[in-house]
Design an enzyme around this catalytic site. Sequence first.
Site, PDB file in Angstrom:
ATOM      1  N   GLY A 133      10.311  73.459  33.093  1.00 42.07           N
ATOM      2  CA  GLY A 133      10.381  74.218  34.461  1.00 42.07           C
ATOM      3  C   GLY A 133      11.144  73.532  35.408  1.00 42.07           C
ATOM      4  O   GLY A 133      12.232  73.111  35.180  1.00 42.07           O
ATOM      5  N   GLY A 143      50.714  72.154  29.956  1.00 41.16           N
ATOM      6  CA  GLY A 143      49.814  71.823  31.138  1.00 41.16           C
ATOM      7  C   GLY A 143      48.730  70.709  30.742  1.00 41.16           C
ATOM      8  O   GLY A 143      48.305  69.887  31.419  1.00 41.16           O
ATOM      9  N   ALA A 144      48.478  70.740  29.329  1.00 41.38           N
ATOM     10  CA  ALA A 144      47.534  69.544  29.049  1.00 41.38           C
ATOM     11  C   ALA A 144      47.980  68.161  29.090  1.00 41.38           C
ATOM     12  O   ALA A 144      47.120  67.207  29.333  1.00 41.38           O
ATOM     13  CB  ALA A 144      47.002  69.917  27.374  1.00 41.38           C
TER      14      ALA A 144
END
Length: 527
Positions: free
Chosen positions: A184, A417-418
Amino acid sequence: MSPTTTEKPAPPANTMHDKINELYSRRAALHECGGAERVAKQHKAGKLSARERVDALLDEGSFQEQYGFARHRCTYFGMADKELPADGVVTGCGTINGRLVHLASQDFTVAGGAAGEVHSDKVVAMMSASLKTGSPFVFVNDSGGARIQEGIDSLAAYGRVFYHNTLLSGVVPQISLICGPCAGGAAYSPALTDFIIQTKHAQMFITGPGVIKQVTGQDVSADELGGAAAHMAYSGVVHFIADNDQHAAQICQKLLGLLPSNNMDDPPIVGNANEVRLEPALREVLPENARVGYDMHAVISQLVDDGDFLEVQAQYAENLIVGFGRVLGKTVGIIANQPNFKAGCLDIDASDKGARFIRFCNAFNIPLVTLVDVPGFMPGVEQEYGGIIRHGAKLLFAYSAATVPKITVILRKAYGGAYVAMCAKDLGADRVAAWPTAEIAVMGAEGATDIVFRKELASAEDKVAKRAELAEVYRSTFSNPYVAAGRGMVDDVIDPAETRRYVALSLASLRMKRDVRPAKKHGLIPL
């Protein structure tokens, strides 16, 4: 007159001797936890008691308990006369390898470790003490959840724990040990800490198997839903898996030994701080065929002192390795592509994993060493729909915002882009070195050939031979580090054997690095 009597008066009740006896009696009751029977049941389940966990964590004789005699104030549902030793949580401070920590250890033998108002306020008091003294906070979780009899008071107290988790974030290291149930709302406190160590005997989830069965009709066991293996492989919530409570304590001790006590300190220096050596074994790591994978751990083990590397989230997003080691006695954070898994491509999970680790290191003054062998971001509809753009942006943001020393070594592939996302020079790297095998380009030669040489291929009689010929032209132009070095995107091309020496010297020269960015409250990391 009658003679004066010489009889001694009777001693008053509750003398110091009696009060001391009462004190020791009350202390003994605390140390009995929930009773011998419940402690034995805990042992039978493969778990230690709350106090045994404290003893396993701390240096012998260093524990100073605080708020041991705290008592709950609940009068509902028969609680008025219930004695709950230490209100179900052992709190205090002590040392780990001579360094101060504050901690809280929930006691499952006392009311199932359920957290009520006073219970949580004791935890908050330790968190406040960590903030005041600049010492790490360790929270051992073993609880059935909120104390239902206390209703909203227990919920409000949970809120105070979460609030203080956030206050401590980036100021002192926070480590959660999950040694039993953590269900929880209780699961959100560990999620707000820096590292989670979960044992194989523990489970952690927001809604348990019963609720899931009732609402969705799905059958799932507690281990399948919230066990350590599930959280490592699927959710990425857990950073380390421990075999048992003792092992969890050992991992915690090792981790804290690599970290500073707070954001104003540097990590402790351990070992030989003067040794700089060549590592010829690194010349043999890369396969002859650039398409063949290899284990990046072989490089890391030669880079760090004594091959000692503490990997974080080892079984999650395995295409990116993150973890801590030392170089000449000083802690570094290592981020590395793993060519043995998904060819080392960056994907959603790897981007999140890397960004979070980078931000932790930056907050606690730990230099970053990035080892690059990345063919690109993972292609696919699932990745695009899952938000690879925004997740990948987290990695870009984290590297760009980091002000600690940043050292990048390109081993083999560094495409598109990596390449930038793995801390290129233009993303703020302070030093970039490349092995002679480094290939820095927009994409691989084969894919680039179809675009760059489209007309030549269209007119060629033997398209296969022509494609191979033109691919070699592209490869000879870009598939080496010298073009990038000529543009200043690479500081130096190095013999692989020099990697450890290069990193060590770079760290030494960047020791006094200052943040030169303009002042602002903070940027907004992509979600």
